[in-house]
Design an enzyme around this catalytic site. Structure first.
Site, PDB file in Angstrom:
ATOM      1  N   ASP A 124       0.836  -1.198   0.000  1.00 63.29           N
ATOM      2  CA  ASP A 124       0.000   0.000   0.000  1.00 63.29           C
ATOM      3  C   ASP A 124       0.874   1.253   0.000  1.00 63.29           C
ATOM      4  O   ASP A 124       1.990   1.235   0.528  1.00 63.29           O
ATOM      5  CB  ASP A 124      -0.896  -0.023   1.252  1.00 63.29           C
ATOM      6  CG  ASP A 124      -2.077   0.929   1.141  1.00 63.29           C
ATOM      7  OD1 ASP A 124      -2.274   1.530   0.058  1.00 63.29           O
ATOM      8  OD2 ASP A 124      -2.803   1.078   2.135  1.00 63.29           O
TER       9      ASP A 124
ATOM     10  N   HIS B  65       2.741   3.016  -8.910  1.00 64.45           N
ATOM     11  CA  HIS B  65       2.542   1.583  -9.194  1.00 64.45           C
ATOM     12  C   HIS B  65       3.758   1.021  -9.945  1.00 64.45           C
ATOM     13  O   HIS B  65       4.186  -0.095  -9.700  1.00 64.45           O
ATOM     14  CB  HIS B  65       1.269   1.373 -10.015  1.00 64.45           C
ATOM     15  CG  HIS B  65       0.023   1.806  -9.307  1.00 64.45           C
ATOM     16  ND1 HIS B  65      -0.200   1.549  -7.974  1.00 64.45           N
ATOM     17  CD2 HIS B  65      -1.078   2.486  -9.738  1.00 64.45           C
ATOM     18  CE1 HIS B  65      -1.375   2.054  -7.615  1.00 64.45           C
ATOM     19  NE2 HIS B  65      -1.925   2.625  -8.668  1.00 64.45           N
TER      20      HIS B  65
ATOM     21  N   SER C 195      -7.236  -6.002  -6.060  1.00 66.80           N
ATOM     22  CA  SER C 195      -8.357  -6.533  -5.282  1.00 66.80           C
ATOM     23  C   SER C 195      -9.656  -6.419  -6.073  1.00 66.80           C
ATOM     24  O   SER C 195      -9.740  -5.659  -7.048  1.00 66.80           O
ATOM     25  CB  SER C 195      -8.493  -5.770  -3.965  1.00 66.80           C
ATOM     26  OG  SER C 195      -9.083  -4.505  -4.200  1.00 66.80           O
TER      27      SER C 195
ATOM     28  N   LEU D 234      11.113 -20.406  -4.115  1.00 70.82           N
ATOM     29  CA  LEU D 234      10.018 -19.562  -3.619  1.00 70.82           C
ATOM     30  C   LEU D 234       8.785 -19.640  -4.525  1.00 70.82           C
ATOM     31  O   LEU D 234       8.899 -19.579  -5.752  1.00 70.82           O
ATOM     32  CB  LEU D 234      10.500 -18.096  -3.597  1.00 70.82           C
ATOM     33  CG  LEU D 234       9.436 -17.073  -3.200  1.00 70.82           C
ATOM     34  CD1 LEU D 234       9.218 -17.070  -1.688  1.00 70.82           C
ATOM     35  CD2 LEU D 234       9.828 -15.662  -3.666  1.00 70.82           C
TER      36      LEU D 234
END
Ligand code: FPP
Length: 253
Positions: free
Chosen positions: A33, A50, A78, A144
């Site tokens: 955020d 961004h 989201s 990962l």
């Protein structure tokens, strides 16, 4: 058996000098955020934040890999982000393709496996194609797991799980008595993945914003005022170090 991680002996990070591998969080989830505020502070358009944030994704994925974190889940888009101006939505949904176009070779070198979670059917074709390609290309990597939450919303995820459970019960594929927490979690996007041990949110906000509500029941939370584009490897290691000082009791004593 526990192992020392040379990475943590970096003096610059001023960290605990004796961390043990068995206290490294297996799964770290991050609510990235502050991109908009980072850009505003510099008199730049929000999308510049961004773009900068995309590069931080690369750095933190490498850091997580180096620290032997097994899963890094990043909240990239989201189900609520559709409410943003169309130009910003379009930009955000182009970022996965751009990121993978630039960094896929490096992800391969680092043995990183790409996964996604969310309602991907609604994403533009170019986004789906880019992530599908990367998932296929990295599917045999066993380092990962870099898990992008794309068009992800936890309530939607839980609701679709409930609907599928009802359907499976109606079709006699699942019995009422067999439904327990473990079975329920198999209906979520995260099926097969360990639950997050550590949840990080940047930019000073202390909300969950519809992120992994089921999966973070026992996660440790770590908040920082640092805006995502300023989030550095050192900040990430600081979060891991703080995590290592905590005692997780899972409701026990
Ligand atoms: C929240 O900051 C951030 C997002 C909604 C998008 C996060 C996306 C990235 C960091 C880049 C993703 C990269 C890849 C590779 C998919 P905000 O815009 O709400 O910031 P603000 O609260 O300061 O306005």
């Amino acid at each position: 058996m526990s192992m020392r991680l040379p990475f943590f002996n970096n003096k610059k990070t001023k960290l605990n000098e004796t961390p043990e591998l068995d206290t490294i969080p297996k799964h770290v989830a991050i609510i990235m955020d502050g991109n908009g505020r980072w850009a505003k502070k510099r008199g730049l358009p929000r999308v510049a934040g961004h773009k900068e944030g995309m590069d931080v994704v690369r750095q933190i994925a490498k850091a997580a890999s180096k620290c032997q974190v097994e899963i890094l889940t990043l909240y990239a888009f989201s189900t609520e982000n559709w409410r943003r101006p169309k130009s910003e939505v379009d930009y955000l949904l182009r970022l996965p393709k751009e990121f993978l176009h630039i960094y896929l070779p490096e992800l391969m070198e680092n043995n990183i496996k790409i996964e996604t979670m969310g309602y991907v059917d609604m994403l533009p074709d170019h986004t789906k194609e880019a992530v599908d390609y990367a998932k296929e290309k990295t599917k045999d990597n066993d380092g990962l797991i870099l898990n992008f939450a794309l068009n992800y919303g936890s309530r939607f995820e839980i609701l679709q799980a409930v609907k599928q459970i009802i359907t499976d019960m109606e079709n006699d594929e699942l019995s009422f008595d067999k439904l327990d927490e473990q079975r329920f979690s198999e209906y979520l996007y995260t099926t097969g993945l360990a639950e997050p041990d550590l949840l990080i949110r940047t930019s000073g906000e202390k909300r969950l914003s519809n992120f992994m509500l089921w999966q973070i029941a026992y996660s440790e939370f770590w908040f920082t005022d640092v805006l995502w584009p300023d989030f550095k490897e050192e900040t990430f290691v600081q979060a891991l170090d703080d995590y290592q000082q905590r005692k997780r009791r899972y409701g026990g004593v």
